[in-house]
Scaffold this motif. Structure first.
Motif, PDB file in Angstrom:
ATOM      1  N   PRO A 304       0.813  -1.237   0.000  1.00 56.30           N
ATOM      2  CA  PRO A 304       0.000   0.000   0.000  1.00 56.30           C
ATOM      3  C   PRO A 304       0.837   1.274   0.000  1.00 56.30           C
ATOM      4  CG  PRO A 304      -0.974  -1.626   1.461  1.00 56.30           C
ATOM      5  CD  PRO A 304       0.327  -2.208   1.007  1.00 56.30           C
ATOM      6  N   SER A 305       1.927   1.287   0.776  1.00 57.56           N
ATOM      7  CA  SER A 305       2.753   2.503   0.815  1.00 57.56           C
ATOM      8  C   SER A 305       3.459   2.740  -0.515  1.00 57.56           C
ATOM      9  CB  SER A 305       3.770   2.411   1.953  1.00 57.56           C
ATOM     10  OG  SER A 305       4.618   1.280   1.760  1.00 57.56           O
ATOM     11  N   LEU A 306       3.979   1.682  -1.143  1.00 53.21           N
ATOM     12  CA  LEU A 306       4.626   1.841  -2.446  1.00 53.21           C
ATOM     13  C   LEU A 306       3.621   2.248  -3.512  1.00 53.21           C
ATOM     14  CD1 LEU A 306       7.203  -1.090  -2.615  1.00 53.21           C
ATOM     15  CD2 LEU A 306       7.650   1.335  -2.311  1.00 53.21           C
ATOM     16  N   LEU A 307       2.425   1.720  -3.431  1.00 53.73           N
ATOM     17  CA  LEU A 307       1.399   2.128  -4.390  1.00 53.73           C
ATOM     18  C   LEU A 307       1.050   3.603  -4.221  1.00 53.73           C
ATOM     19  CD1 LEU A 307      -0.527   1.366  -6.636  1.00 53.73           C
ATOM     20  CD2 LEU A 307      -2.209   0.697  -4.895  1.00 53.73           C
ATOM     21  N   MET A 308       0.975   4.060  -2.968  1.00 50.80           N
ATOM     22  CA  MET A 308       0.726   5.483  -2.726  1.00 50.80           C
ATOM     23  C   MET A 308       1.847   6.338  -3.323  1.00 50.80           C
ATOM     24  SD  MET A 308      -0.667   5.591   1.168  1.00 50.80           S
ATOM     25  CE  MET A 308      -2.126   4.684   1.665  1.00 50.80           C
ATOM     26  N   LEU A 309       3.076   5.887  -3.103  1.00 46.35           N
ATOM     27  CA  LEU A 309       4.210   6.643  -3.651  1.00 46.35           C
ATOM     28  C   LEU A 309       4.157   6.659  -5.169  1.00 46.35           C
ATOM     29  CD1 LEU A 309       6.873   8.123  -3.205  1.00 46.35           C
ATOM     30  CD2 LEU A 309       8.027   5.907  -3.164  1.00 46.35           C
ATOM     31  N   SER A 310       3.844   5.539  -5.773  1.00 44.88           N
ATOM     32  CA  SER A 310       3.746   5.491  -7.239  1.00 44.88           C
ATOM     33  C   SER A 310       2.629   6.404  -7.738  1.00 44.88           C
ATOM     34  CB  SER A 310       3.488   4.053  -7.689  1.00 44.88           C
ATOM     35  OG  SER A 310       4.524   3.192  -7.255  1.00 44.88           O
ATOM     36  N   ILE A 311       1.502   6.406  -7.029  1.00 46.41           N
ATOM     37  CA  ILE A 311       0.393   7.271  -7.424  1.00 46.41           C
ATOM     38  C   ILE A 311       0.799   8.745  -7.306  1.00 46.41           C
ATOM     39  CG2 ILE A 311      -1.943   7.980  -6.817  1.00 46.41           C
ATOM     40  CD1 ILE A 311      -1.688   5.329  -8.356  1.00 46.41           C
ATOM     41  N   GLN A 312       1.579   9.083  -6.276  1.00 48.56           N
ATOM     42  CA  GLN A 312       2.049  10.461  -6.139  1.00 48.56           C
ATOM     43  C   GLN A 312       2.954  10.844  -7.298  1.00 48.56           C
ATOM     44  OE1 GLN A 312       1.180  12.776  -3.919  1.00 48.56           O
ATOM     45  NE2 GLN A 312      -0.269  11.342  -2.997  1.00 48.56           N
ATOM     46  N   VAL A 313       3.814   9.916  -7.731  1.00 49.08           N
ATOM     47  CA  VAL A 313       4.679  10.194  -8.880  1.00 49.08           C
ATOM     48  C   VAL A 313       3.828  10.395 -10.134  1.00 49.08           C
ATOM     49  CG1 VAL A 313       6.478   9.245 -10.368  1.00 49.08           C
ATOM     50  CG2 VAL A 313       6.646   8.955  -7.900  1.00 49.08           C
ATOM     51  N   ILE A 314       2.832   9.526 -10.343  1.00 52.39           N
ATOM     52  CA  ILE A 314       1.962   9.677 -11.509  1.00 52.39           C
ATOM     53  C   ILE A 314       1.202  10.998 -11.445  1.00 52.39           C
ATOM     54  CG2 ILE A 314      -0.058   8.707 -12.671  1.00 52.39           C
ATOM     55  CD1 ILE A 314       0.913   5.947 -11.775  1.00 52.39           C
ATOM     56  N   GLN A 315       0.783  11.380 -10.238  1.00 54.07           N
ATOM     57  CA  GLN A 315       0.093  12.662 -10.073  1.00 54.07           C
ATOM     58  C   GLN A 315       1.006  13.823 -10.463  1.00 54.07           C
ATOM     59  OE1 GLN A 315      -0.838  13.677  -6.067  1.00 54.07           O
ATOM     60  NE2 GLN A 315      -2.530  15.016  -6.629  1.00 54.07           N
ATOM     61  N   ALA A 316       2.281  13.741 -10.058  1.00 50.94           N
ATOM     62  CA  ALA A 316       3.229  14.799 -10.444  1.00 50.94           C
ATOM     63  C   ALA A 316       3.415  14.841 -11.961  1.00 50.94           C
ATOM     64  CB  ALA A 316       4.572  14.564  -9.750  1.00 50.94           C
ATOM     65  N   VAL A 317       3.457  13.649 -12.602  1.00 49.36           N
ATOM     66  CA  VAL A 317       3.586  13.607 -14.061  1.00 49.36           C
ATOM     67  C   VAL A 317       2.365  14.230 -14.725  1.00 49.36           C
ATOM     68  CG1 VAL A 317       3.753  12.072 -16.048  1.00 49.36           C
ATOM     69  CG2 VAL A 317       5.119  11.610 -14.010  1.00 49.36           C
ATOM     70  N   LEU A 318       1.176  13.910 -14.211  1.00 47.02           N
ATOM     71  CA  LEU A 318      -0.041  14.502 -14.758  1.00 47.02           C
ATOM     72  C   LEU A 318      -0.056  16.021 -14.578  1.00 47.02           C
ATOM     73  CD1 LEU A 318      -2.680  11.884 -13.538  1.00 47.02           C
ATOM     74  CD2 LEU A 318      -1.801  12.172 -15.854  1.00 47.02           C
ATOM     75  N   LYS A 319       0.387  16.483 -13.414  1.00 43.36           N
ATOM     76  CA  LYS A 319       0.428  17.928 -13.174  1.00 43.36           C
ATOM     77  C   LYS A 319       1.415  18.600 -14.122  1.00 43.36           C
ATOM     78  CE  LYS A 319       0.228  19.225  -8.955  1.00 43.36           C
ATOM     79  NZ  LYS A 319       0.580  19.487  -7.538  1.00 43.36           N
ATOM     80  N   ASP A 320       2.578  17.948 -14.336  1.00 48.39           N
ATOM     81  CA  ASP A 320       3.556  18.499 -15.275  1.00 48.39           C
ATOM     82  C   ASP A 320       2.979  18.549 -16.683  1.00 48.39           C
ATOM     83  OD1 ASP A 320       6.467  19.234 -15.854  1.00 48.39           O
ATOM     84  OD2 ASP A 320       6.175  17.538 -17.213  1.00 48.39           O
ATOM     85  N   ALA A 321       2.219  17.515 -17.064  1.00 47.85           N
ATOM     86  CA  ALA A 321       1.594  17.531 -18.395  1.00 47.85           C
ATOM     87  C   ALA A 321       0.599  18.682 -18.519  1.00 47.85           C
ATOM     88  CB  ALA A 321       0.901  16.194 -18.651  1.00 47.85           C
ATOM     89  N   ARG A 322      -0.182  18.904 -17.440  1.00 48.34           N
ATOM     90  CA  ARG A 322      -1.129  20.024 -17.486  1.00 48.34           C
ATOM     91  C   ARG A 322      -0.410  21.360 -17.571  1.00 48.34           C
ATOM     92  NH1 ARG A 322      -3.777  16.870 -13.495  1.00 48.34           N
ATOM     93  NH2 ARG A 322      -2.938  18.225 -11.858  1.00 48.34           N
ATOM     94  N   MET A 323       0.719  21.465 -16.867  1.00 46.21           N
ATOM     95  CA  MET A 323       1.499  22.703 -16.937  1.00 46.21           C
ATOM     96  C   MET A 323       2.076  22.896 -18.341  1.00 46.21           C
ATOM     97  SD  MET A 323       3.474  22.762 -13.274  1.00 46.21           S
ATOM     98  CE  MET A 323       4.297  24.279 -13.716  1.00 46.21           C
ATOM     99  N   ARG A 324       2.503  21.797 -18.964  1.00 50.90           N
ATOM    100  CA  ARG A 324       3.013  21.916 -20.330  1.00 50.90           C
ATOM    101  C   ARG A 324       1.903  22.335 -21.295  1.00 50.90           C
ATOM    102  NH1 ARG A 324       8.061  19.744 -21.217  1.00 50.90           N
ATOM    103  NH2 ARG A 324       8.969  18.612 -19.459  1.00 50.90           N
TER     104      ARG A 324
END
Length: 415
Positions: A304-324
């Motif tokens: 569960p903790s690693l999945l949360m961390l992975s989801i946070q990374v994906i969220q950062a990637v999505l945010k970066d895509a929106r910023m782009r």
């Protein structure tokens, strides 16, 4: 008396046929003395006369110098008045230009301040959202610690296969739904091969989706725990339970790789979710070869903790895509800002040209004032002979009738 006469008559010298007597010499000496006295008196008279003439000339020159000094003082006073007027006009122009520059700078400062305010507001909002996510992570971490203290209850729940599957699925769905927007994932989605993974995370920029599987086989794991904790358990029973667990996990990993790793449709790596931190730690501690085999099959076992961390990374990637995606708006604002700066540069250069023209006008005014001063000095000194018959392109000729009906030609400077 006769002796005296005879003395003066006695010869003294012979010059040819002429006999020079003492009387002759005395007469000649007297004449010389008289001549010297006459020359001396004449020299004294001429020196006195020259000194008198020089004194008269000096007095005349002094009077002329005083008159000229008075004229110069008057001309200087007039020139000072004109220069004061010029300075006042120039000061007014400079004040107007300074006011114009200040207004333009104030406008630019206002626009820049507005832009900075908007950027600051956006940054604060992003930080607030990040703080909220961190609070969610802290809450999840507290929940994980609470779950780690309830391993026995978890084992009881996992003893039933249907309950275990529902529990793992709910844990995974809660983590995904809490970390990603609803448009970024899909539960029980159908792939092109008709397989239905537990979760499909949509990646930005048209990249393939990430597959997450929550059906982790725990029957063999429960057998291992039962063989270790039960009374009379033998090492052979534990070994057989471990082999069964290893075989079940390998089969499940192979099924995930075959069904969910589709070229061009899903990512090259899939997640196999384990709903317990203690089970995840036990697998990595005692079944390292199994973990390595799963990695080679491009299946990553996550807690569960690693999945949360992975989801946070994906969220950062999505945010970066929106910023782009919003980068073109930022570029447009920068282009507008550069246009404003270019207009400011052009206007400053024009203002600089106005300053240079003003300096040139002041120099021409000073030249004209100098000409007027010199012309006035010549008029006051009655040096009018050189003025007759003169006329330039910027001068006009006028006449003044004097008391004796004489005409004086004067030049009036028009500058």
């Amino acid at each position: 008396m006769n002796d005296t006469i005879s003395l003066f008559s006695s010869p003294v010298a012979q010059l040819g046929a002429t006999t020079l007597t003492l009387g002759h010499l005395a007469a000649a000496g007297a004449c010389i003395v008289l001549l010297l006295l006459a020359l001396l008196v004449a020299g004294i008279w001429r020196g006195a006369s020259a000194r008198a003439v020089a004194a008269v000339e000096a007095a005349e020159r002094a009077r002329e110098a005083e008159a000229r000094l008075a004229d110069l003082a008057k001309a200087q006073a007039e020139l000072q008045g004109r220069m004061g007027t010029i300075a006042e006009v120039f000061g007014q122009r400079q004040a107007e230009m300074t006011k114009s520059i200040s207004e333009r700078l104030d406008g630019m400062t206002s626009r820049l301040g507005h832009s900075i305010t908007e950027q600051t507001k956006s940054t604060h909002e992003n930080l607030a959202r990040l703080q909220e996510r961190l609070a969610v992570i802290d809450t999840a971490q507290n929940n994980i610690q609470s779950l780690a203290g309830q391993v026995v209850q978890l084992q009881q729940i996992l003893s039933n296969k249907q309950t275990r599957g529902a529990f793992g699925q709910s844990r995974m769905e809660a983590i995904i739904a809490d970390g990603l927007p609803h448009t970024a994932y899909e539960f029980q989605a159908t792939l092109s091969n008709n397989s239905r993974p537990d979760c499909l995370v949509k990646m930005p920029n048209g990249a393939p989706s990430l597959v997450i599987d929550a059906k982790f086989p725990l029957e063999s794991w429960n057998a291992i725990r039962a063989a270790a904790e039960g009374e009379g358990g033998s090492p052979e029973a534990r070994r057989q339970a471990e082999q069964s667990f290893r075989r079940d996990v390998e089969v499940h990993v192979k099924a995930i790789a075959e069904k969910y790793l589709l070229t061009g449709e899903t990512q090259d790596t899939a997640f196999m979710f384990v709903p317990s931190e203690s089970i995840f730690a036990e697998i990595h501690e005692n079944f390292e070869a199994l973990v390595q085999k799963a990695h080679r099959a491009r299946v990553v076992i996550v807690s569960p903790s690693l999945l949360m961390l992975s989801i946070q990374v994906i969220q950062a990637v999505l945010k970066d895509a929106r910023m782009r995606e919003q980068a073109h708006l930022i570029q447009a604002e920068v282009v507008r800002l550069m246009q404003d700066v270019s207009r400011l540069d052009d206007r400053v250069r024009k203002l600089q040209g106005h300053f240079l023209q003003a300096n040139k006008d002041v120099e021409m005014i000073l030249t004209s004032a100098d000409k007027v001063t010199k012309r006035g000095a010549r008029i006051e000194a009655l040096e009018l002979g050189a003025l007759q018959g003169e006329k330039t392109g910027d001068e006009e000729t006028s006449s003044v009738d004097g008391p004796a009906s004489s005409r004086l030609r004067l030049r009036v400077v028009d500058e």
